[in-house]
Design an enzyme around this catalytic site. Structure first.
Site, PDB file in Angstrom:
ATOM      1  N   LEU A  33       0.866  -1.173   0.000  1.00  0.00           N
ATOM      2  CA  LEU A  33       0.000   0.000   0.000  1.00  0.00           C
ATOM      3  C   LEU A  33       0.899   1.218   0.000  1.00  0.00           C
ATOM      4  CD1 LEU A  33      -2.758  -0.753   2.707  1.00  0.00           C
ATOM      5  CD2 LEU A  33      -2.980  -0.921   0.219  1.00  0.00           C
ATOM      6  N   ASP A  34       0.508   2.263  -0.702  1.00  0.00           N
ATOM      7  CA  ASP A  34       1.265   3.510  -0.653  1.00  0.00           C
ATOM      8  C   ASP A  34       1.299   4.034   0.783  1.00  0.00           C
ATOM      9  OD1 ASP A  34       1.574   3.392  -3.388  1.00  0.00           O
ATOM     10  OD2 ASP A  34      -0.057   4.795  -3.817  1.00  0.00           O
ATOM     11  N   ARG A  35       2.321   4.796   1.075  1.00  0.00           N
ATOM     12  CA  ARG A  35       2.492   5.325   2.428  1.00  0.00           C
ATOM     13  C   ARG A  35       1.268   6.096   2.905  1.00  0.00           C
ATOM     14  NH1 ARG A  35       7.752   8.846   4.466  1.00  0.00           N
ATOM     15  NH2 ARG A  35       7.091   9.110   6.623  1.00  0.00           N
TER      16      ARG A  35
ATOM     17  N   ARG B 286      -4.696   5.984  -8.324  1.00  0.00           N
ATOM     18  CA  ARG B 286      -4.413   7.421  -8.297  1.00  0.00           C
ATOM     19  C   ARG B 286      -4.257   7.981  -9.712  1.00  0.00           C
ATOM     20  NH1 ARG B 286       0.478   7.576  -4.016  1.00  0.00           N
ATOM     21  NH2 ARG B 286       0.302   9.846  -4.333  1.00  0.00           N
TER      22      ARG B 286
END
Length: 328
Positions: free
Chosen positions: A136-138, A239
């Site tokens: 998962l992205d930060r 995104r």
């Protein structure tokens, strides 16, 4: 910096069967920068059974891996990783699913000393095996899969490759999303900025196939809450797909709309509104059907309440989707 004194010859056990060479070395050579490890592999200093190999070589039980001397940070320069347990959504002897908060990296690297996986290992020193099954992205919150057995990790990887799992995210986007359900198929290409920052863009010529299914949840006039289902797992896929479609995610500092975000920042919202809220997967060992849910974090729920009040109508739900976000 100090140098490890000798070449090591390490025999691969069943525990590491099927693991990529680079991941194996990162575990065996804690503290060594990734760039040093990849350089040693390319230069032939790392060998499997005396033969040259690549970073994606898969290890088999009984293989002998040659690990060269590496320059290591002095022990006094390394701060200990603080152990931390994260909210547990599901756990058994093969699988751990946690609800990751926004702002926490899933692993160390790229200027981050440690992440979720290092903190879990520090909090569970008795655990022989803990590995991330996906990323998962930060700045993304929500469901994160951690394998507690090699068999579980391989099972999860196979499941995702074959597209047998369902991963759903809530995203709040700028714009009045109208379609109840829409498929976005835009090929994506990773690239680096001048400063070395990783980015992704739509590229019809060189991009990799990427598929996201967007379903409308609620409309708030100038922003909309949508469910994004990943059918492929490209970096920054949701995104970039939403941004390229003209609906950037609220709070996205890479692909978003800073001017449009300003009004929501003024309301106290200071994160990216992207949350991994539902996973529907077969258990990687038993095959049992799992449906895992992580409710929206309080700051996201609070923002939706503010938007409800501002709209005066409680938000306009999509047809056939009258529920409140995150409630099942």
């Amino acid at each position: 910096m100090s140098e490890s004194p000798v070449v090591r010859l390490v025999e691969v056990t069943e525990e590491h069967a099927g693991q990529r060479l680079d991941n194996f070395l990162l575990r065996m050579c804690k503290g060594v920068p990734k760039s040093h490890i990849y350089k040693a592999i390319r230069g032939g200093q790392v060998r499997i059974n005396k033969g040259r190999c690549s970073a994606d070589s898969r290890l088999e039980p009984g293989d002998t891996v040659r690990i060269p001397p590496f320059r290591l940070p002095a022990e006094t320069a390394q701060a200990p990783v603080p152990g931390c347990e994260f909210p547990i959504v599901y756990e058994d002897d093969a699988l751990l699913v946690v609800d990751k908060p926004a702002g926490v990296a899933v692993h160390g690297g790229s200027g981050v000393s440690f992440g979720v996986i290092e903190q879990l290992r520090a909090a569970r020193p008795q655990a022989r095996f803990l590995e991330l099954a996906h990323r998962l992205d930060r700045d993304t919150s929500g469901l994160l899969l951690v394998a507690k057995k090699r068999s579980a990790l391989l099972g999860l990887h196979e499941m995702f490759r074959e597209g047998r799992g369902r991963k759903h995210y809530f995203a709040l986007v700028h714009g009045d999303w109208v379609n109840g359900r829409q498929h976005i198929r835009l090929p994506l290409l990773k690239w680096l900025t001048r400063t070395g920052e990783r980015r992704v863009r739509v590229d019809e010529q060189e991009g990799q196939a990427a598929h996201t299914i967007i379903s409308l949840e609620r409309r708030y006039g100038e922003v909309s809450l949508v469910d994004a289902e990943l059918r492929t797992g490209r970096t920054h896929q949701i995104r970039v797909h939403l941004s390229a479609s003209g609906f950037p995610i609220v709070g996205d500092d890479k692909y978003g709309d800073e001017a449009a975000d300003a009004a929501l920042v003024a309301k106290g919202f200071r994160r990216m509104f992207l949350h991994a809220h539902r996973l529907e997967i077969p258990h990687p060992v038993s095959g049992e059907a799992l449906r895992l849910v992580a409710q929206l974090p309080p700051e996201c729920e609070n923002l939706l309440l503010v938007l409800d009040k501002a709209s005066g109508t409680g938000g306009a739900p999509a047809q056939g989707q009258p529920r409140r976000a995150g409630k099942y």
